[in-house]
Design a protein around this motif. Structure first.
Motif, PDB file in Angstrom:
ATOM      1  N   ASN A 203       0.841  -1.250   0.037  1.00  0.00           N
ATOM      2  CA  ASN A 203      -0.010   0.023  -0.010  1.00  0.00           C
ATOM      3  C   ASN A 203       0.774   1.243   0.053  1.00  0.00           C
ATOM      4  OD1 ASN A 203       1.128  -0.199   2.624  1.00  0.00           O
ATOM      5  ND2 ASN A 203      -0.818   0.032   3.586  1.00  0.00           N
ATOM      6  N   GLN A 204       2.106   1.200  -0.279  1.00  0.00           N
ATOM      7  CA  GLN A 204       2.976   2.269  -0.351  1.00  0.00           C
ATOM      8  C   GLN A 204       3.385   2.447  -1.717  1.00  0.00           C
ATOM      9  OE1 GLN A 204       5.955   0.830   2.612  1.00  0.00           O
ATOM     10  NE2 GLN A 204       5.530   2.390   3.684  1.00  0.00           N
ATOM     11  N   ALA A 205       3.416   3.742  -1.975  1.00  0.00           N
ATOM     12  CA  ALA A 205       3.898   4.257  -3.400  1.00  0.00           C
ATOM     13  C   ALA A 205       4.249   5.674  -3.422  1.00  0.00           C
ATOM     14  CB  ALA A 205       2.680   3.773  -4.625  1.00  0.00           C
ATOM     15  N   TYR A 206       5.162   5.879  -4.452  1.00  0.00           N
ATOM     16  CA  TYR A 206       5.367   7.345  -4.704  1.00  0.00           C
ATOM     17  C   TYR A 206       4.085   8.241  -5.083  1.00  0.00           C
ATOM     18  CZ  TYR A 206      10.281   5.750  -5.147  1.00  0.00           C
ATOM     19  OH  TYR A 206      11.533   5.223  -4.709  1.00  0.00           O
ATOM     20  N   ASP A 207       4.093   9.506  -4.745  1.00  0.00           N
ATOM     21  CA  ASP A 207       3.188  10.413  -5.050  1.00  0.00           C
ATOM     22  C   ASP A 207       2.819  10.381  -6.743  1.00  0.00           C
ATOM     23  OD1 ASP A 207       2.744  11.023  -2.567  1.00  0.00           O
ATOM     24  OD2 ASP A 207       3.802  12.978  -2.551  1.00  0.00           O
ATOM     25  N   TRP A 208       3.741  10.341  -7.593  1.00  0.00           N
ATOM     26  CA  TRP A 208       3.603  10.591  -8.995  1.00  0.00           C
ATOM     27  C   TRP A 208       2.989   9.089  -9.413  1.00  0.00           C
ATOM     28  CZ3 TRP A 208       6.587   6.443 -10.616  1.00  0.00           C
ATOM     29  CH2 TRP A 208       7.638   6.130  -9.927  1.00  0.00           C
ATOM     30  N   ALA A 209       3.343   8.001  -8.584  1.00  0.00           N
ATOM     31  CA  ALA A 209       2.802   6.457  -9.077  1.00  0.00           C
ATOM     32  C   ALA A 209       1.150   6.518  -8.649  1.00  0.00           C
ATOM     33  CB  ALA A 209       3.427   5.561  -8.253  1.00  0.00           C
ATOM     34  N   ILE A 210       0.987   6.964  -7.513  1.00  0.00           N
ATOM     35  CA  ILE A 210      -0.407   7.015  -7.235  1.00  0.00           C
ATOM     36  C   ILE A 210      -1.373   7.795  -8.040  1.00  0.00           C
ATOM     37  CG2 ILE A 210      -2.138   7.823  -5.072  1.00  0.00           C
ATOM     38  CD1 ILE A 210       0.262   6.769  -3.296  1.00  0.00           C
TER      39      ILE A 210
END
Length: 284
Positions: A203-210
């Motif tokens: 459930n963790q990802a970079y802002d740009w990926a989200i």
């Protein structure tokens, strides 16, 4: 009613019409998902069981994988496509994996005649010996259909062509769904290996990926499928989500094959390594 579609004039037309098959886009992520007992693979297994339990299970699988790029478009047309281990640095167990699904040269010849190059309108090229099933195909199909008894054909992608042409090929593929063909795009809605963090939770990802994954999902949920072709207009967000876009392109084939009355259903939402979206979709 007389069937006047291209299928009716084909040597393959002795296969009777079926109920419409779903169309899939599957986020395949790491090759290790093929052998690890994780939630991604478990969902592939459940989906395969669901498809096999249908009154009409798939007769043929047409897979568009991020890992077969060619000048022009090609179709595998061999009786026994080989299992390709197109990766490095993984355990021997992964290299030992085989997926001995048959091919279908007859079906490939048919598809090459009714799905044409979007510009030249020439038949697609048949590959009778060189390719096979790369890990973008077999790593998801083996968990879904472990008996390997459904014929599989791969369709390559011409990376040099604009996004809209990939979508047009998908639109041509749509007719195959009425003859028992399961169309499967295999890639990732976000794919940046350079920024992976192997310690990141699902459930963790970079802002740009989200952000890129969210915009893509909104287009799909709201049935703005042609808007998926405009992904590069997102600028820096798109460049980070896809430094190269071969993993995005299979989504355009799947989306192109969607009918207006198909409804999307998301599954495997989440990320691997903070920069690979595993978001997958079934339209039916």
């Amino acid at each position: 009613m007389t069937d006047t579609s291209p299928l009716a004039a084909s040597p393959w037309s002795d296969l009777p019409a079926t109920e419409r098959m779903p169309v899939l886009f599957v986020g395949h992520g790491s090759p290790m998902n093929a052998i690890e007992d994780n939630r991604w693979r478990q969902r592939w297994q459940a989906l395969g069981a669901e498809l096999l339990a249908r009154e009409q299970p798939p007769r043929l699988i047409l897979c568009i994988s991020a890992h077969w790029l060619t000048p022009g478009w090609q179709l595998t047309a061999m009786d026994k496509p080989r299992t390709i281990h197109d990766f490095g640095g993984f355990p021997q167990e992964l290299f030992d994996q085989q997926y001995p699904a048959p091919g279908s040269p007859q079906a490939a010849r048919f598809i090459s005649q009714c799905v044409l190059h979007p510009v030249s309108r020439q038949p697609l090229v048949l590959d009778e010996a060189d390719w096979g099933l790369d890990h973008g195909a077999w790593s998801i199909l083996k968990p879904m259909f472990p008996n390997a008894d459904i014929p599989v054909i791969q369709l390559s992608m011409d990376y040099s062509r604009p996004a809209a042409e990939h979508f047009v090929i998908g639109q041509q593929l749509a007719q195959l769904r009425e003859r028992g063909v399961l169309i499967v795009g295999s890639g990732n809605t976000v794919h940046n290996l350079r920024t992976m963090r192997r310690d990141a939770a699902d459930n963790q990802a970079y802002d740009w990926a989200i952000e890129f994954d969210r915009i893509t999902a909104e287009h799909i949920a709201q049935k703005r499928l042609t808007s998926l072709c405009d992904f590069q207009q997102l600028g820096a967000v798109a460049q980070m989500a896809h430094p190269t876009w071969e993993h995005y392109l299979p989504l355009l084939y799947a989306a192109g094959a969607v009918h207006a009355d198909d409804e999307p259903r998301f599954f495997n939402e989440g990320f691997q390594g903070a920069s690979i979206s595993m978001r997958s979709i079934i339209w039916e």
